[in-house]
Design a protein around this motif. Sequence first.
Motif, PDB file in Angstrom:
ATOM      1  N   THR A  20     -14.246   2.706   3.184  1.00  0.00           N
ATOM      2  CA  THR A  20     -13.035   3.043   2.437  1.00  0.00           C
ATOM      3  C   THR A  20     -12.970   2.325   1.085  1.00  0.00           C
ATOM      4  O   THR A  20     -11.913   2.319   0.456  1.00  0.00           O
ATOM      5  N   SER A  29       2.342  -0.270  -4.039  1.00  0.00           N
ATOM      6  CA  SER A  29       0.882  -0.214  -3.951  1.00  0.00           C
ATOM      7  C   SER A  29       0.230  -0.509  -5.297  1.00  0.00           C
ATOM      8  O   SER A  29       0.884  -0.510  -6.342  1.00  0.00           O
ATOM      9  N   GLY A  88      -0.487   5.001   5.265  1.00  0.00           N
ATOM     10  CA  GLY A  88      -1.528   4.163   5.848  1.00  0.00           C
ATOM     11  C   GLY A  88      -1.030   3.420   7.077  1.00  0.00           C
ATOM     12  O   GLY A  88       0.149   3.480   7.448  1.00  0.00           O
ATOM     13  N   THR A  96     -13.936  -3.787   0.864  1.00  0.00           N
ATOM     14  CA  THR A  96     -13.128  -3.680   2.077  1.00  0.00           C
ATOM     15  C   THR A  96     -13.849  -4.391   3.222  1.00  0.00           C
ATOM     16  O   THR A  96     -15.057  -4.650   3.155  1.00  0.00           O
ATOM     17  N   TYR A 137     -15.552   5.180  -0.679  1.00  0.00           N
ATOM     18  CA  TYR A 137     -14.605   6.272  -0.871  1.00  0.00           C
ATOM     19  C   TYR A 137     -13.241   5.703  -1.243  1.00  0.00           C
ATOM     20  O   TYR A 137     -12.932   4.539  -0.967  1.00  0.00           O
ATOM     21  N   ARG A 138     -12.403   6.552  -1.829  1.00  0.00           N
ATOM     22  CA  ARG A 138     -11.078   6.126  -2.275  1.00  0.00           C
ATOM     23  C   ARG A 138     -10.055   6.122  -1.153  1.00  0.00           C
ATOM     24  O   ARG A 138      -8.964   5.576  -1.299  1.00  0.00           O
ATOM     25  N   SER A 139     -10.400   6.760  -0.037  1.00  0.00           N
ATOM     26  CA  SER A 139      -9.467   6.788   1.098  1.00  0.00           C
ATOM     27  C   SER A 139     -10.239   6.973   2.381  1.00  0.00           C
ATOM     28  O   SER A 139     -11.382   7.471   2.377  1.00  0.00           O
ATOM     29  N   GLY A 140      -9.604   6.605   3.479  1.00  0.00           N
ATOM     30  CA  GLY A 140     -10.232   6.790   4.774  1.00  0.00           C
ATOM     31  C   GLY A 140     -10.439   8.255   5.094  1.00  0.00           C
ATOM     32  O   GLY A 140     -11.461   8.636   5.684  1.00  0.00           O
ATOM     33  N   GLY A 141      -9.482   9.098   4.688  1.00  0.00           N
ATOM     34  CA  GLY A 141      -9.599  10.521   4.969  1.00  0.00           C
ATOM     35  C   GLY A 141     -10.816  11.143   4.315  1.00  0.00           C
ATOM     36  O   GLY A 141     -11.545  11.931   4.943  1.00  0.00           O
ATOM     37  N   LEU A 168      -8.587   4.720  12.571  1.00  0.00           N
ATOM     38  CA  LEU A 168      -8.970   5.764  11.630  1.00  0.00           C
ATOM     39  C   LEU A 168      -9.967   6.740  12.250  1.00  0.00           C
ATOM     40  O   LEU A 168      -9.880   7.959  12.054  1.00  0.00           O
ATOM     41  N   PHE A 226       0.851  -1.192   0.000  1.00  0.00           N
ATOM     42  CA  PHE A 226       0.000   0.000   0.000  1.00  0.00           C
ATOM     43  C   PHE A 226       0.883   1.237   0.000  1.00  0.00           C
ATOM     44  O   PHE A 226       2.078   1.172   0.272  1.00  0.00           O
TER      45      PHE A 226
END
Length: 329
Positions: A163, A74, A47, A167, A189-193, A213, A43
Motif C-alpha cells: 500500500t 488526512s 480506512g 508502509t 500502490y496509493r491504496s489497498g484497494g 484488507l 487518515f
Amino acid sequence: MANLTRRGAAAALLGAWPCAAARAQPGAAASWPNGPVRIVVPFAPGGSTDAVARLVSPGLQQRLGVPIVVENRSGAAGSIGTGVVAKAPPDGQTWLITFDSHAVMPALLPSLPFDLTRDLDPVMLIGGAPYALACKPDKPYRSLADVVAAAKARPDRVSFGSTGNGTIGHLTMILLQERAGIRMPHLPYRSGGLAVNDAVAGHVDMMIGSAALLMPQIAAGTLRPLVQFGPERLPALREVATAEESGFPGLQAEAWWGVFAPHGTPAPIVARMNAALREALSEERARRQMTETQQARLVLSDPEALRRFLDQQIATWSRVVREHRIAAD
C-alpha cells in the motif's frame, strides 16, 4: 544500544512534564468532559482506523455523556492529523486514534514539527492484526518457502505489491528479503484497494497487506494466502503458517491501532478515557467487529504498555527505513 538511547531520551523528557501539564486548566480532571470530545483520525474516511474510531464512538458517548466527534484530518502519511493532536490543549477534549504507520513517521518524515514521544502521551493499544502475503490462485506459490525459492531462482523478477513506500507491509518485505538473501521488485500502490485489484488480476506476483484488507478476497477464493506475520495463526487462517513457523524467527508484523492524547493531559483524564475505551470495545458487537471484520487480536492495554510497544516499533522500523534509505511516496 538503540533501546538504551531511547529510554535515556524518554527519561530526559520527563523533566518537561510539569511545564506541559501546567497548560491544562486547574480542576480540568474533576470537570471532564465539559463538552464534545474530538477524536482525530489522521487518515481519510473508509480506512480501518476510521472504522475503529466510528465503532468505538457510540460506546464512548454513552459512558462519557457528551457527543463524540470523529474528525478526519488526512495527509502527509498521517502527520497532519497527528500534528493537530500534538499541538492541542491537554484538556481531554482532543484525542488521536491512529495506525501502525505512526511508528514509521519519525524516520520516514524526519522534518516533523512535533515529536511523537515528547508531544503525545499514550492511552491505549487497542489491538493488532497480522500482515499477510497472498497471490492469485493460478500463481505457482503455495507457501513462503515457494516464494523464497522462486526469488532465488529468478532474482529481481518475482514482484510484490504494497500500500505504499515506507508502509509496514513494504518494510516487512524488506526484512524478509534481508533475512532470506533474495531481491524482489516492489510495486507501491496509493491504496489497498488498488493493490488488491492488481494482485487479483495477476499484474503483480503477490500482495502484502493486513489480514483485514486481504480476507474478503481470500474468503472468495480470488487470492491464496501464503504466509501470515502475526505471533500466532489467526482463527480465520488456521491452515496458513506464520513467518516464524516458516523458518524466520522474530519476523513479525501487525497492523495496529492506538490511542494518544496531547502531552500533559492529566493522568485521571487519561485513566478515565482508557476505562471508557476498554468498556466500549468489550461490548459484544464491538468485539465481534474487531475480531471478525478487522481480524484483530484485541489487547486493550494500559498507557505504559502502549509506550513500551511504541518504543519497540519505532526502533524496529526506523532501522529498516534508515539502512535501506526508504523515502515516503
